[in-house]
Design an enzyme around this catalytic site. Sequence first.
Site, PDB file in Angstrom:
ATOM      1  CD  GLU A  40      -6.566  10.090 -17.315  1.00  0.00           C
ATOM      2  OE1 GLU A  40      -5.569   9.439 -17.011  1.00  0.00           O
ATOM      3  OE2 GLU A  40      -7.227  10.751 -16.461  1.00  0.00           O
ATOM      4  CB  THR A  54       3.357  11.936 -15.244  1.00  0.00           C
ATOM      5  OG1 THR A  54       3.007  10.805 -14.453  1.00  0.00           O
ATOM      6  CG2 THR A  54       4.719  11.740 -15.875  1.00  0.00           C
ATOM      7  NE  ARG A  86      11.405  16.008  -2.831  1.00  0.00           N
ATOM      8  CZ  ARG A  86      10.832  15.753  -3.993  1.00  0.00           C
ATOM      9  NH1 ARG A  86       9.805  14.937  -4.065  1.00  0.00           N
ATOM     10  NH2 ARG A  86      11.264  16.321  -5.094  1.00  0.00           N
ATOM     11  CD  GLU A  92       1.453   9.907  -6.196  1.00  0.00           C
ATOM     12  OE1 GLU A  92       1.529  10.493  -7.295  1.00  0.00           O
ATOM     13  OE2 GLU A  92       1.136  10.480  -5.135  1.00  0.00           O
ATOM     14  CB  ALA A 130       7.994  10.068  -8.317  1.00  0.00           C
TER      15      ALA A 130
HETATM   16  P1  ADP Z   1       1.558   7.944 -12.073  1.00  0.00           P
HETATM   17  O1  ADP Z   1       2.674   8.927 -11.830  1.00  0.00           O
HETATM   18  O2  ADP Z   1       1.544   6.836 -11.116  1.00  0.00           O
HETATM   19  O3  ADP Z   1       1.475   7.553 -13.514  1.00  0.00           O
HETATM   20  P2  ADP Z   1      -0.347  10.037 -12.531  1.00  0.00           P
HETATM   21  O4  ADP Z   1      -1.008  10.913 -11.545  1.00  0.00           O
HETATM   22  O5  ADP Z   1       0.653  10.650 -13.433  1.00  0.00           O
HETATM   23  O6  ADP Z   1       0.252   8.786 -11.745  1.00  0.00           O
HETATM   24  O7  ADP Z   1      -1.439   9.355 -13.475  1.00  0.00           O
HETATM   25  C1  ADP Z   1      -2.550   8.683 -12.976  1.00  0.00           C
HETATM   26  C2  ADP Z   1      -3.687   8.863 -13.951  1.00  0.00           C
HETATM   27  O8  ADP Z   1      -4.763   8.000 -13.618  1.00  0.00           O
HETATM   28  C3  ADP Z   1      -4.247  10.276 -13.950  1.00  0.00           C
HETATM   29  O9  ADP Z   1      -4.245  10.782 -15.271  1.00  0.00           O
HETATM   30  C4  ADP Z   1      -5.662  10.107 -13.420  1.00  0.00           C
HETATM   31  O10 ADP Z   1      -6.585  11.024 -13.940  1.00  0.00           O
HETATM   32  C5  ADP Z   1      -5.976   8.679 -13.851  1.00  0.00           C
HETATM   33  N1  ADP Z   1      -7.062   8.048 -13.063  1.00  0.00           N
HETATM   34  C6  ADP Z   1      -7.235   8.104 -11.724  1.00  0.00           C
HETATM   35  N2  ADP Z   1      -8.333   7.427 -11.352  1.00  0.00           N
HETATM   36  C7  ADP Z   1      -8.871   6.920 -12.507  1.00  0.00           C
HETATM   37  C8  ADP Z   1     -10.038   6.142 -12.788  1.00  0.00           C
HETATM   38  N3  ADP Z   1     -10.873   5.779 -11.826  1.00  0.00           N
HETATM   39  N4  ADP Z   1     -10.267   5.801 -14.071  1.00  0.00           N
HETATM   40  C9  ADP Z   1      -9.447   6.203 -15.079  1.00  0.00           C
HETATM   41  N5  ADP Z   1      -8.357   6.970 -14.861  1.00  0.00           N
HETATM   42  C10 ADP Z   1      -8.051   7.319 -13.599  1.00  0.00           C
END
Ligand code: ADP
Length: 486
Positions: A68, A77, A316, A452, A467
């Site tokens: 992360e 989320t 929406r 997403e 979603a």
């Molecule tokens: P979803 O609803 O699809 O799970 P979220 O926005 O809730 O999407 O979660 C996506 C997560 O991925 C976020 O916590 C974001 O910070 C993380 N993220 C995005 N790009 C990267 C990356 N390059 N490396 C690690 N984590 C990432």
Amino acid sequence: MHRKKWGSLFLVLALVAVLALGGCQPAGESEPEVETREADVVVIGGGGAGLAAAVTAADHGAEVILLEKMPRLGGNTLISGCAYNAVDPERQSKQGIEDSIDLHFQHTYEGGDKKGDPELIRVLVENALDGLHWLESLGCEFKDEVYTVLGALWPRSHTNVKPLGTGYIEALENAARERGVEILLETKAEELVQEEDGRVTGVKAVDADGKEVIFKARKGVVLATGGFSANVEMRTKYNPRLTAEIPTTNHPGATGDGIVMAEKVGAEFVGMEYIQLLPTGDPETGSLAGWLAPGVDQMIYVNKEGKRFVAEDERRDVMTNALFEQPDALMYVVSDANSVWEVTSFGETEEQLVEMGKVQKADTLEELAEKINVPPENLVETVAKYNEAVENNHDPEFGKKLLGHKIETPPFYASPRVPTVHHTMGGVKIDTLARVISKDGNPIPGLYAAGEVTGGIHGTNRLGGNAIADIIVFGRIAGESAANSK
Ligand code: ADP
């Protein structure tokens, strides 16, 4: 003279040799070795989809590492309104709501202008309730009543007992840790490692100390990096109207990193131009917080002239496009004492919102109109007409169908709202096993995606509440597929 010439030539040759051997490194020292870690499954992204995938992969016997990039888990989320759509006869029957999986399918498919992939939508609607029960089994508590979240088109939205998406993330994080998933925060995936035969076998990342680490995945990599609403350059590439002036509901990490990484390994994309806005952004922050959030059947939208301009239970995109046509693209959500939740899904109380000035409160509609600076006679007339529509269960002006109750019990409330960028519906193409599909139409071995970052489920317009169901349903599938990958 002669010796000097040979001397200069020697110096030039020596310099070339040094450069060829790696620049200015002192003799005897080799390149620092890049640290390599290994697991069965490497999940990129610690939002709902990534955590659901990690927990499920672990349940299927995989050793899992989750990367992360932000200092905390949760992504969008965590800050979502937390609505989860599922046909749920147990809860819905108590409220006299008729529903079916087919109706959920139809709403999703038609609500996205038939641009979603029917096979993926089937998987979503058929597994949504199971996903909800799975979350409950992990300790995530849902309220008993279902409602119609904005743009959901039907009362099948479930909400958490805890505010925002905290209930989901807490339960999923606990489950992941209990199963031994290694969670690495502030670790940003930069690139997928792809072998010559096309298989994805790992991830190049930069850890919290700025050091490059290669995470090898013995079985599979799950891409769960979320959307790109917070990346103005990327979103304007697909929709030039979405400039920096339009705020977003998203967390700052929603920058589409997964899109860039997937592109480099030959993934196919679908629906990148379908970017969802909501009409209910906070004018200062773009956030969905800051207003009393009753179901769509318990409120109206009025523009600066105090007039309604769209059915509040519409899709929406329809509502947001209608709002763009109003003066200053500004509206007020107007509701009354019957539509006050004790605590909104963003964890705010009426008292706090009024105190912060996010919500205006008044004993009469005239007084409310003065406070928000709209012509009082217009607001009074608008509400009277709306109440008549509720009474007749028929809204001749805008065709609203979910006419819950009249707006007649003081105090009355209003809060200003603007269009805000919310969800990127396009993304990497996946199949029903959450395998990422390449441009040549075949799955890319070793690469899975959920949430997403994927496209093809919601079509042109995502139903409110779909979603979270999507990220849980496909997150689980991606985790299982990756763990079972050969
Ligand atoms: P979803 O609803 O699809 O799970 P979220 O926005 O809730 O999407 O979660 C996506 C997560 O991925 C976020 O916590 C974001 O910070 C993380 N993220 C995005 N790009 C990267 C990356 N390059 N490396 C690690 N984590 C990432």
